[in-house]
Design a protein around this motif. Sequence first.
Motif, PDB file in Angstrom:
ATOM      1  N   ARG A  14       0.893  -1.064  -0.021  1.00 15.70           N
ATOM      2  CA  ARG A  14      -0.055  -0.172  -0.009  1.00 15.70           C
ATOM      3  C   ARG A  14       0.957   1.281   0.179  1.00 15.70           C
ATOM      4  NH1 ARG A  14      -1.963   3.218   3.991  1.00 15.70           N
ATOM      5  NH2 ARG A  14      -1.043   2.029   5.449  1.00 15.70           N
ATOM      6  N   THR A  15       0.278   2.260  -0.635  1.00 18.85           N
ATOM      7  CA  THR A  15       1.112   3.551  -0.577  1.00 18.85           C
ATOM      8  C   THR A  15       0.519   4.437  -0.016  1.00 18.85           C
ATOM      9  OG1 THR A  15       2.035   2.980  -2.820  1.00 18.85           O
ATOM     10  CG2 THR A  15       2.178   5.455  -2.245  1.00 18.85           C
ATOM     11  N   THR A  16       1.309   5.042   1.033  1.00 20.03           N
ATOM     12  CA  THR A  16       0.586   6.160   1.967  1.00 20.03           C
ATOM     13  C   THR A  16       0.493   7.552   1.176  1.00 20.03           C
ATOM     14  OG1 THR A  16       2.746   6.847   2.943  1.00 20.03           O
ATOM     15  CG2 THR A  16       1.782   5.111   3.834  1.00 20.03           C
ATOM     16  N   SER A  17      -0.092   8.616   1.920  1.00 21.40           N
ATOM     17  CA  SER A  17      -0.314   9.894   1.232  1.00 21.40           C
ATOM     18  C   SER A  17       0.856  10.526   1.127  1.00 21.40           C
ATOM     19  CB  SER A  17      -1.444  10.707   2.006  1.00 21.40           C
ATOM     20  OG  SER A  17      -1.010  10.581   3.435  1.00 21.40           O
ATOM     21  N   GLN A  18       1.793   9.966   1.816  1.00 24.78           N
ATOM     22  CA  GLN A  18       3.312  10.606   1.716  1.00 24.78           C
ATOM     23  C   GLN A  18       4.244   9.854   0.813  1.00 24.78           C
ATOM     24  OE1 GLN A  18       1.968   9.812   5.025  1.00 24.78           O
ATOM     25  NE2 GLN A  18       1.285  11.929   5.383  1.00 24.78           N
ATOM     26  N   LYS A  20       5.073   6.890   0.778  1.00 26.36           N
ATOM     27  CA  LYS A  20       5.866   5.544   1.291  1.00 26.36           C
ATOM     28  C   LYS A  20       5.103   4.519   1.072  1.00 26.36           C
ATOM     29  CE  LYS A  20       8.241   8.622   4.483  1.00 26.36           C
ATOM     30  NZ  LYS A  20       8.882   8.487   5.893  1.00 26.36           N
ATOM     31  N   GLN A  21       5.850   3.502   0.844  1.00 25.57           N
ATOM     32  CA  GLN A  21       5.231   2.144   0.680  1.00 25.57           C
ATOM     33  C   GLN A  21       5.286   1.215   1.688  1.00 25.57           C
ATOM     34  OE1 GLN A  21       7.071   0.919  -2.888  1.00 25.57           O
ATOM     35  NE2 GLN A  21       5.048   0.991  -4.066  1.00 25.57           N
ATOM     36  N   SER A  50       2.882  -5.113   9.648  1.00 29.78           N
ATOM     37  CA  SER A  50       3.233  -3.943   8.554  1.00 29.78           C
ATOM     38  C   SER A  50       4.879  -3.909   8.557  1.00 29.78           C
ATOM     39  CB  SER A  50       2.760  -2.564   9.011  1.00 29.78           C
ATOM     40  OG  SER A  50       3.468  -2.290  10.294  1.00 29.78           O
ATOM     41  N   TRP A  52       7.903  -1.722   6.654  1.00 31.06           N
ATOM     42  CA  TRP A  52       8.269  -0.391   5.872  1.00 31.06           C
ATOM     43  C   TRP A  52       9.432  -0.429   5.103  1.00 31.06           C
ATOM     44  CZ3 TRP A  52       4.465   3.678   5.786  1.00 31.06           C
ATOM     45  CH2 TRP A  52       3.567   3.295   6.674  1.00 31.06           C
TER      46      TRP A  52
END
Length: 130
Positions: A14-18, A20-21, A50, A52
């Motif tokens: 998943r890719t965050t709003s910043q 980052k995966q 999770s 990172w």
Amino acid sequence: MNITGRLTRDAEVRTTSQDKQVVNFSVATNNSYRNKQGERIEQTTYFDCSYWITPNVAKLLTKGILVELTGRVSTRAWVGNDGEPRAGLNFHTSQIKLHGGSRRTETVQATAKPKSNKTAEQGTEDDLPF
């Protein structure tokens, strides 16, 4: 903390709003003990995990594979769509060791540094030992 268990589903990136995966996956751990009456009690605990550090590990994390994880645990609570309170365990993974599916064991570590060194890879004739 270390936990060992089996993946309950394939990992997803998943890719965050910043931008980052993060790799998300779920692991089930089993524990058994005997109660005072001598009955064997089986207990399964589920962790939402999770990772990172690198999204490439998601290709290796498939349902049913046995993994050993190092990281830290946190709890979360929420109210479900049905209005009932719920709780879960999150495992923030820093190291993953695969134990299933093949004869080899792969390790992904938080401290891993890129092994690529273009100068060393190119080499020269001066590097020859003879």
